[in-house]
Write a protein that holds these residues in place. Sequence first.
Motif, PDB file in Angstrom:
ATOM      1  N   ASP A 259       5.791  -9.915  13.531  1.00 20.19           N
ATOM      2  CA  ASP A 259       7.154 -10.338  13.215  1.00 20.19           C
ATOM      3  C   ASP A 259       7.177 -11.184  11.941  1.00 20.19           C
ATOM      4  N   TRP A 260       6.216 -12.121  11.827  1.00 24.72           N
ATOM      5  CA  TRP A 260       6.169 -12.957  10.620  1.00 24.72           C
ATOM      6  C   TRP A 260       5.893 -12.102   9.388  1.00 24.72           C
ATOM      7  N   LEU A 261       4.984 -11.160   9.503  1.00 23.69           N
ATOM      8  CA  LEU A 261       4.622 -10.322   8.353  1.00 23.69           C
ATOM      9  C   LEU A 261       5.821  -9.515   7.863  1.00 23.69           C
ATOM     10  N   ILE A 262       6.596  -8.989   8.789  1.00 22.27           N
ATOM     11  CA  ILE A 262       7.782  -8.215   8.388  1.00 22.27           C
ATOM     12  C   ILE A 262       8.774  -9.116   7.663  1.00 22.27           C
ATOM     13  N   GLU A 263       9.022 -10.301   8.230  1.00 26.91           N
ATOM     14  CA  GLU A 263       9.968 -11.226   7.595  1.00 26.91           C
ATOM     15  C   GLU A 263       9.472 -11.635   6.214  1.00 26.91           C
ATOM     16  N   PHE A 264       8.176 -11.930   6.105  1.00 23.92           N
ATOM     17  CA  PHE A 264       7.605 -12.369   4.828  1.00 23.92           C
ATOM     18  C   PHE A 264       7.679 -11.276   3.773  1.00 23.92           C
ATOM     19  N   THR A 265       7.270 -10.070   4.100  1.00 23.34           N
ATOM     20  CA  THR A 265       7.198  -9.003   3.091  1.00 23.34           C
ATOM     21  C   THR A 265       8.568  -8.445   2.708  1.00 23.34           C
ATOM     22  N   THR A 266       9.545  -8.594   3.585  1.00 26.89           N
ATOM     23  CA  THR A 266      10.894  -8.116   3.218  1.00 26.89           C
ATOM     24  C   THR A 266      11.668  -9.168   2.426  1.00 26.89           C
ATOM     25  N   PRO A 281       3.139   0.452  -1.191  1.00 23.00           N
ATOM     26  CA  PRO A 281       2.505   1.397  -0.256  1.00 23.00           C
ATOM     27  C   PRO A 281       1.408   0.776   0.597  1.00 23.00           C
ATOM     28  N   ARG A 282       0.605  -0.125   0.028  1.00 21.57           N
ATOM     29  CA  ARG A 282      -0.477  -0.745   0.801  1.00 21.57           C
ATOM     30  C   ARG A 282       0.081  -1.569   1.959  1.00 21.57           C
ATOM     31  N   ILE A 283       1.188  -2.266   1.717  1.00 23.04           N
ATOM     32  CA  ILE A 283       1.828  -3.062   2.772  1.00 23.04           C
ATOM     33  C   ILE A 283       2.380  -2.141   3.853  1.00 23.04           C
ATOM     34  N   GLN A 284       3.007  -1.073   3.435  1.00 20.66           N
ATOM     35  CA  GLN A 284       3.587  -0.134   4.396  1.00 20.66           C
ATOM     36  C   GLN A 284       2.494   0.515   5.251  1.00 20.66           C
ATOM     37  N   ASP A 285       1.398   0.886   4.609  1.00 15.86           N
ATOM     38  CA  ASP A 285       0.297   1.501   5.369  1.00 15.86           C
ATOM     39  C   ASP A 285      -0.297   0.504   6.362  1.00 15.86           C
ATOM     40  N   GLY A 286      -0.487  -0.741   5.909  1.00 16.64           N
ATOM     41  CA  GLY A 286      -1.042  -1.750   6.804  1.00 16.64           C
ATOM     42  C   GLY A 286      -0.129  -2.044   7.978  1.00 16.64           C
ATOM     43  N   LEU A 287       1.175  -2.169   7.713  1.00 17.12           N
ATOM     44  CA  LEU A 287       2.115  -2.411   8.798  1.00 17.12           C
ATOM     45  C   LEU A 287       2.167  -1.209   9.738  1.00 17.12           C
ATOM     46  N   GLY A 288       2.035  -0.016   9.178  1.00 15.86           N
ATOM     47  CA  GLY A 288       2.002   1.170  10.031  1.00 15.86           C
ATOM     48  C   GLY A 288       0.803   1.155  10.967  1.00 15.86           C
ATOM     49  N   GLU A 289      -0.353   0.705  10.468  1.00 10.31           N
ATOM     50  CA  GLU A 289      -1.536   0.603  11.320  1.00 10.31           C
ATOM     51  C   GLU A 289      -1.312  -0.419  12.436  1.00 10.31           C
ATOM     52  N   ILE A 290      -0.660  -1.532  12.087  1.00  6.09           N
ATOM     53  CA  ILE A 290      -0.335  -2.548  13.090  1.00  6.09           C
ATOM     54  C   ILE A 290       0.572  -1.962  14.166  1.00  6.09           C
ATOM     55  N   GLU A 291       1.566  -1.202  13.753  1.00  2.00           N
ATOM     56  CA  GLU A 291       2.498  -0.602  14.715  1.00  2.00           C
ATOM     57  C   GLU A 291       1.779   0.370  15.649  1.00  2.00           C
ATOM     58  N   ASN A 328      -7.442  -4.921  20.096  1.00  2.00           N
ATOM     59  CA  ASN A 328      -6.359  -4.487  19.201  1.00  2.00           C
ATOM     60  C   ASN A 328      -5.564  -5.679  18.681  1.00  2.00           C
ATOM     61  N   ALA A 329      -5.334  -6.674  19.543  1.00  2.00           N
ATOM     62  CA  ALA A 329      -4.583  -7.856  19.119  1.00  2.00           C
ATOM     63  C   ALA A 329      -5.319  -8.597  18.006  1.00  2.00           C
ATOM     64  N   ILE A 330      -6.622  -8.716  18.147  1.00  2.14           N
ATOM     65  CA  ILE A 330      -7.416  -9.388  17.114  1.00  2.14           C
ATOM     66  C   ILE A 330      -7.383  -8.586  15.813  1.00  2.14           C
ATOM     67  N   THR A 331      -7.473  -7.271  15.920  1.00  5.04           N
ATOM     68  CA  THR A 331      -7.399  -6.423  14.726  1.00  5.04           C
ATOM     69  C   THR A 331      -6.052  -6.573  14.039  1.00  5.04           C
ATOM     70  N   VAL A 332      -4.985  -6.629  14.821  1.00 10.49           N
ATOM     71  CA  VAL A 332      -3.633  -6.769  14.255  1.00 10.49           C
ATOM     72  C   VAL A 332      -3.514  -8.072  13.483  1.00 10.49           C
ATOM     73  N   THR A 333      -3.940  -9.183  14.084  1.00 13.17           N
ATOM     74  CA  THR A 333      -3.780 -10.464  13.394  1.00 13.17           C
ATOM     75  C   THR A 333      -4.702 -10.574  12.180  1.00 13.17           C
ATOM     76  N   THR A 334      -5.863  -9.961  12.245  1.00 19.17           N
ATOM     77  CA  THR A 334      -6.770  -9.943  11.090  1.00 19.17           C
ATOM     78  C   THR A 334      -6.152  -9.162   9.940  1.00 19.17           C
ATOM     79  N   LEU A 335      -5.595  -7.998  10.255  1.00 16.95           N
ATOM     80  CA  LEU A 335      -4.957  -7.177   9.230  1.00 16.95           C
ATOM     81  C   LEU A 335      -3.731  -7.891   8.655  1.00 16.95           C
ATOM     82  N   ALA A 336      -2.976  -8.561   9.513  1.00 18.71           N
ATOM     83  CA  ALA A 336      -1.802  -9.294   9.034  1.00 18.71           C
ATOM     84  C   ALA A 336      -2.213 -10.397   8.058  1.00 18.71           C
TER      85      ALA A 336
END
Length: 410
Positions: A259-266, A281-291, A328-336
């Motif tokens: 949620d923070w990453l979406i707010e920050f990047t938009t 594109p890199r941000i979109q790809d990373g957020l897509g992986e998180i999703e 998966n949660a750890i991977t998500v926060t690391t990627l964020a």
Amino acid sequence: MTDPTRFEPVIATAEELGKRFALTARHYDETGEFPFANFDALHEAGLLGLVTALEHGGLGGGLTEALAVVSAIARGEPSTALVLSMHYNQHFSVRTSGKWPPHLVERVTRANREGVALINAAQVEPRVGSPSHGSLPETIARRVGDQWRITGHKTYATGIPLLRWVSVLAVTDEPEPRLGSFLVPTSADGIRVEKTWNATGMRATNSDDLILDDVAIPLADVLDIAPASEGLKRDERMGAWYFSLVPAIYDGAARGARDWLIEFTTSRAPASLGAPLSTVPRIQDGLGEIEVLLTVNRRLLRSIAEDFDAGRPFGADAAAVKHTVIANAITVTTLALELGGNPGISRDNPLERHHRDALSGKAHAPQNNLIRTMLAKAAFSRHAATPAVALEPVPVRPPQQPRLAVVGGR
């Protein structure tokens, strides 16, 4: 199975509370104070009785509803969610296990109706570790007249500042020792809390040590007591509560990071880019992986909860879900953190806190290596139990001429 529509307003309330709790989460993380006010709010909303039986003033919810509420609270303040999940685990056991004597059922549920009266189990010890490793506790219950007198040292008593009772795992000192859980009020003489919790994440759980020095309780205030030689017996189906609610807490932290990453990047539009970071594109790809990872988590957790409530078997799948969801949660926060750059690691923003909270999921027993070993042994056992069958190969047919002649073409 409960009617899901009946709980829609309850879950909506939990989601609103999760948003409110997020506003003070930084304070509790920085100070390590216990979030007393959060539990006042949960009680006022009726959420402390979510899984308590209807006849005892609760809402009669199942694991599906508990998962939804814990997930919503964890998205705002995971420490509160962990204490709440332990409370739910105990109250569902009170309601369904048949192991709780009627007088203890009445005592615990009445207090839960009247105010904030949390309950948790105390099983882990400094020398023995978790009972999931197979050792008996060193905490001793001595029978003296019409009382049990309990002496021992428990670690990680999560939520101890607000617990009304602790279900203490102990061995009796009888000629033929018995192993059981003894319901100890935290107001009893001889109880002392030793401040030991100073973790990197989940700082507001106050999972301190509990010291019991000759604590007296009535003989009748014991449940699930059996010969110690039989070891600790766990209800495999009830394990679904632990294996789904605990990882849901760290999934909630990961969703907070998303949620923070979406707010920050938009909202951030560097002058050099001339557009929000969300267009990169890199941000979109990373957020897509998180999703993708969060979608997998949601589906896995929901499947175990729904299987449990419907009475369907799930075997060792619940342990595998715990393993996967926390990873998966750890991977998500690391990627964020990677996508958030310098603002992501700033303590002025919540992303680094979400990451520290998610990392804390690794500490919950059984650890991932034990889960993998258990699954591997089960796979080998299935192979050994499968009789060898001589199979006839499927005959190979010679190629046939095409039915239609090909004319022309390229």
